[in-house]
Design an enzyme around this catalytic site. Structure first.
Site, PDB file in Angstrom:
ATOM      1  N   ARG A 186      -6.819  -3.384   8.115  1.00 22.54           N
ATOM      2  CA  ARG A 186      -6.731  -4.823   7.887  1.00 22.54           C
ATOM      3  C   ARG A 186      -5.287  -5.306   8.070  1.00 22.54           C
ATOM      4  O   ARG A 186      -4.350  -4.674   7.611  1.00 22.54           O
ATOM      5  CB  ARG A 186      -7.213  -5.126   6.464  1.00 22.54           C
TER       6      ARG A 186
ATOM      7  N   CYS B  63       1.845   2.851   9.531  1.00 19.46           N
ATOM      8  CA  CYS B  63       0.829   2.997  10.574  1.00 19.46           C
ATOM      9  C   CYS B  63       1.422   2.814  11.962  1.00 19.46           C
ATOM     10  O   CYS B  63       2.549   2.350  12.112  1.00 19.46           O
ATOM     11  CB  CYS B  63      -0.269   1.935  10.399  1.00 19.46           C
TER      12      CYS B  63
ATOM     13  N   CYS C 211      -0.498   6.930   7.423  1.00 20.19           N
ATOM     14  CA  CYS C 211      -1.897   6.501   7.390  1.00 20.19           C
ATOM     15  C   CYS C 211      -2.788   7.644   7.875  1.00 20.19           C
ATOM     16  O   CYS C 211      -2.514   8.258   8.911  1.00 20.19           O
ATOM     17  CB  CYS C 211      -2.084   5.273   8.278  1.00 20.19           C
TER      18      CYS C 211
ATOM     19  N   CYS D 166      -4.852   6.386  11.373  1.00 21.89           N
ATOM     20  CA  CYS D 166      -4.251   6.343  12.723  1.00 21.89           C
ATOM     21  C   CYS D 166      -3.226   7.450  12.964  1.00 21.89           C
ATOM     22  O   CYS D 166      -2.699   7.566  14.060  1.00 21.89           O
ATOM     23  CB  CYS D 166      -3.609   4.974  12.965  1.00 21.89           C
TER      24      CYS D 166
ATOM     25  N   THR E  69       0.807  -1.219   0.000  1.00 22.23           N
ATOM     26  CA  THR E  69       0.000   0.000   0.000  1.00 22.23           C
ATOM     27  C   THR E  69       0.840   1.269   0.000  1.00 22.23           C
ATOM     28  O   THR E  69       0.343   2.342  -0.334  1.00 22.23           O
ATOM     29  CB  THR E  69      -0.934   0.045   1.227  1.00 22.23           C
TER      30      THR E  69
ATOM     31  N   ARG F  58       3.947   6.737   3.077  1.00 23.89           N
ATOM     32  CA  ARG F  58       3.101   7.845   3.497  1.00 23.89           C
ATOM     33  C   ARG F  58       2.380   7.488   4.786  1.00 23.89           C
ATOM     34  O   ARG F  58       2.046   6.331   5.013  1.00 23.89           O
ATOM     35  CB  ARG F  58       2.051   8.147   2.411  1.00 23.89           C
TER      36      ARG F  58
END
Length: 350
Positions: free
Chosen positions: A42, A35, A66, A69, A31, A64
């Site tokens: 997920r 995080c 998230c 969060c 992705t 990058r």
């Protein structure tokens, strides 16, 4: 530094343990996002994650933050990590200045030698290299927002646009102008579910469905979505996709003959004419590439029609599987000829 080992980090992510927030961040390769350990997103596969001591290191590797969060808002718990993060923040806030090690030493209260050694140990690159990477990041963001190359270069702290052109091909793999043309900064929600024909991914922007993918592996489907939208912020949201997903699943089960979903697709004018004609093919019927070409007023463009079908960003929603050769033979389909056959058989079932 007291950063946990990889196995401890992974267990914290599995447990979504908030006690580890600030001790490290988890970055997901498929992705491009990092995080907190406690993020409610997920759970990724273990092979697809990396762990970094502080947000700045994840960003230095191209990840990058998230938006769910907000891991960049958590201060590192380790004192040494805090100082390195402070240095990184100071660099990011002063990209228009040529900061020396002495300048940074005043921020971190370390000697230049200790700062250089510790910074590279934690971040993996020198402060100067980190500053260069941050300038490229800001430059890309400015291009995405619609700024000219010149203004984007100034925003990023470059003294001139010629300077950034020297770095662009090395770092971005393309010229700034080429990057800008494909740098739509959009937010995309996606969901993946089991379907009668395999794993199904559906993705939507605020305007409508922008992508449909089908395959056997969830990670491969997500990787394909990221490949199609490299500049987008992509996140999972099953609730947002629930209605669209259910309609497509009902269609695949033969319960929903007509799919009327809002779309957000970016295609050429010719491709749009082809796709509009595909939507006119009745459920259970087929048309040849030549017939589609004639219908749009381009009787000699059967091959181009085939290319437009192959590039259909939302198969199933726009039924490119209903287009066959003039002999009736099944040809090219993004999800494979076997799935194409199954779709046509399903539509023709009594």
């Amino acid at each position: 530094m007291n950063t946990p080992d990889a196995s401890t980090c992974w267990q914290a992510v599995v447990d979504k343990d908030a006690e580890y927030d600030g001790q490290f961040v988890v970055a997901v390769k498929t992705t491009g996002i990092y995080c907190r350990p406690s993020c409610s997103a997920r759970l990724p596969k273990r092979k697809n994650v990396d762990f970094y001591a502080i947000p700045a290191v994840a960003e230095a590797h191209g990840y990058r933050a998230c938006k769910r969060c907000t891991p960049q808002t958590i201060h590192p718990q380790d004192e040494q990590a805090q100082r390195v993060q402070t240095i990184c923040d100071h660099i990011a806030e002063n990209l228009d200045q040529s900061l020396t090690l002495d300048d940074l030493s005043d921020v971190a209260y370390w000697s230049p030698f200790h700062l250089q050694r510790t910074f590279k140990q934690v971040v993996g690159i020198t402060p100067r290299q980190y500053a260069d990477a941050q300038r490229i990041r800001v430059f890309k963001q400015s291009l995405k927002s619609g700024e000219t190359v010149t203004n984007a270069a100034l925003d990023a702290g470059y003294s001139s646009s010629s300077r950034v052109y020297e770095r662009a091909n090395q770092v971005m793999g393309m010229t700034p102008t080429d990057y800008q043309s494909g740098a739509d900064d959009i937010t995309i929600a996606y969901a993946i579910r089991k379907s009668p024909l395999g794993r199904l991914l559906v993705a939507m922007t605020a305007r409508g469905v922008c992508a449909v993918e089908m395959g056997e592996d969830d990670e491969a489907l997500l990787a394909q979505l990221n490949k199609e939208f490299p500049a987008a912020y992509i996140y999972e949201d099953k609730d947002y996709l629930a209605n669209a997903m259910q309609m497509i699943l009902d269609y695949l089960r033969g319960w929903q003959p007509h799919l009327d979903l809002p779309l957000d697709i970016r295609v050429t004018a010719f491709q749009q004419r082809v796709l509009d004609e595909l939507k006119r093919i009745p459920y259970g019927e087929t048309r040849s590439y030549g017939e589609i070409a004639k219908a749009i007023g381009k009787p000699k463009a059967a091959r181009a029609v085939g290319n437009a079908c192959n590039k259909n960003p939302v198969p199933l929603v726009i039924p490119c599987h209903r287009v066959v050769s003039s002999s009736g033979k099944l040809t090219g389909y993004a999800f494979g000829l076997e799935r194409k056959k199954q779709l046509l058989d399903m539509e023709n079932a009594d």
